[in-house]
Design a protein around this motif. Structure first.
Motif, PDB file in Angstrom:
ATOM      1  N   SER A  59       0.822  -1.210   0.000  1.00  0.00           N
ATOM      2  CA  SER A  59       0.000   0.000   0.000  1.00  0.00           C
ATOM      3  C   SER A  59       0.856   1.260   0.000  1.00  0.00           C
ATOM      4  O   SER A  59       0.551   2.215  -0.713  1.00  0.00           O
ATOM      5  CB  SER A  59      -0.957  -0.001   1.187  1.00  0.00           C
ATOM      6  OG  SER A  59      -0.228  -0.064   2.405  1.00  0.00           O
ATOM      7  N   VAL A  60       1.916   1.322   0.766  1.00  0.00           N
ATOM      8  CA  VAL A  60       2.759   2.512   0.820  1.00  0.00           C
ATOM      9  C   VAL A  60       3.511   2.671  -0.487  1.00  0.00           C
ATOM     10  O   VAL A  60       3.634   3.765  -1.021  1.00  0.00           O
ATOM     11  CB  VAL A  60       3.739   2.438   2.015  1.00  0.00           C
ATOM     12  CG1 VAL A  60       4.720   3.585   1.991  1.00  0.00           C
ATOM     13  CG2 VAL A  60       2.952   2.431   3.313  1.00  0.00           C
ATOM     14  N   THR A  61       3.999   1.598  -1.064  1.00  0.00           N
ATOM     15  CA  THR A  61       4.731   1.648  -2.324  1.00  0.00           C
ATOM     16  C   THR A  61       3.853   2.227  -3.420  1.00  0.00           C
ATOM     17  O   THR A  61       4.277   3.099  -4.170  1.00  0.00           O
ATOM     18  CB  THR A  61       5.195   0.232  -2.726  1.00  0.00           C
ATOM     19  OG1 THR A  61       5.962  -0.312  -1.665  1.00  0.00           O
ATOM     20  CG2 THR A  61       6.013   0.269  -3.998  1.00  0.00           C
ATOM     21  N   ARG A  64       3.208   6.071  -2.904  1.00  0.00           N
ATOM     22  CA  ARG A  64       4.348   6.919  -3.254  1.00  0.00           C
ATOM     23  C   ARG A  64       4.516   7.045  -4.758  1.00  0.00           C
ATOM     24  O   ARG A  64       4.989   8.045  -5.239  1.00  0.00           O
ATOM     25  CB  ARG A  64       5.619   6.370  -2.621  1.00  0.00           C
ATOM     26  CG  ARG A  64       5.639   6.598  -1.138  1.00  0.00           C
ATOM     27  CD  ARG A  64       6.925   6.161  -0.526  1.00  0.00           C
ATOM     28  NE  ARG A  64       6.864   6.368   0.908  1.00  0.00           N
ATOM     29  CZ  ARG A  64       7.741   5.888   1.747  1.00  0.00           C
ATOM     30  NH1 ARG A  64       8.754   5.176   1.318  1.00  0.00           N
ATOM     31  NH2 ARG A  64       7.622   6.116   3.034  1.00  0.00           N
ATOM     32  N   TYR A  93       2.764  12.196   2.821  1.00  0.00           N
ATOM     33  CA  TYR A  93       2.590  11.913   1.407  1.00  0.00           C
ATOM     34  C   TYR A  93       1.192  12.248   0.923  1.00  0.00           C
ATOM     35  O   TYR A  93       0.800  11.878  -0.152  1.00  0.00           O
ATOM     36  CB  TYR A  93       2.907  10.448   1.114  1.00  0.00           C
ATOM     37  CG  TYR A  93       4.380  10.184   1.198  1.00  0.00           C
ATOM     38  CD1 TYR A  93       5.222  10.509   0.142  1.00  0.00           C
ATOM     39  CD2 TYR A  93       4.938   9.643   2.330  1.00  0.00           C
ATOM     40  CE1 TYR A  93       6.578  10.297   0.217  1.00  0.00           C
ATOM     41  CE2 TYR A  93       6.297   9.412   2.417  1.00  0.00           C
ATOM     42  CZ  TYR A  93       7.123   9.740   1.346  1.00  0.00           C
ATOM     43  OH  TYR A  93       8.454   9.517   1.427  1.00  0.00           O
TER      44      TYR A  93
END
Length: 97
Positions: A59-61, A64, A93
């Protein structure tokens, strides 16, 4: 009581299945299959592999990748364009309101 697999036809007349929790909540929906036999094989595969499947948090990848980097924001600022900041001073972010 365990969850239940429900086989159904979608709006495009393709076979899909969904996994529902005992309270009726839909937990997962499959991709579309061209025939019922393929959908049943998909259910068998989920039954076989779901219990031992690994979890990978991407999810974070993905987040970003969708938000411009600070370098991109600085480059646009130097080009003289007036833009709203996309990152805060706290390294968030998420767009700054």
């Amino acid at each position: 009581m365990a969850g239940m697999f429900e086989l159904f036809l979608d709006d495009d007349a393709r076979f899909r299945f969904q996994l529902t929790a005992p309270d009726g909540t839909v937990m997962a929906v499959s991709r579309a299959f061209s025939n019922k036999e393929e959908a049943v094989e998909g259910i068998a595969a989920v039954r076989e592999y779901a219990g031992m499947g690994h979890v990978r948090d991407i999810s974070v990848t993905r987040l970003r990748r969708t938000v411009p980097s600070r370098t991109d924001v600085r480059r646009e600022c130097r080009a003289g364009e007036q833009i709203r900041p996309l990152v805060s001073a706290t390294d968030s972010y998420f767009p700054v309101a």
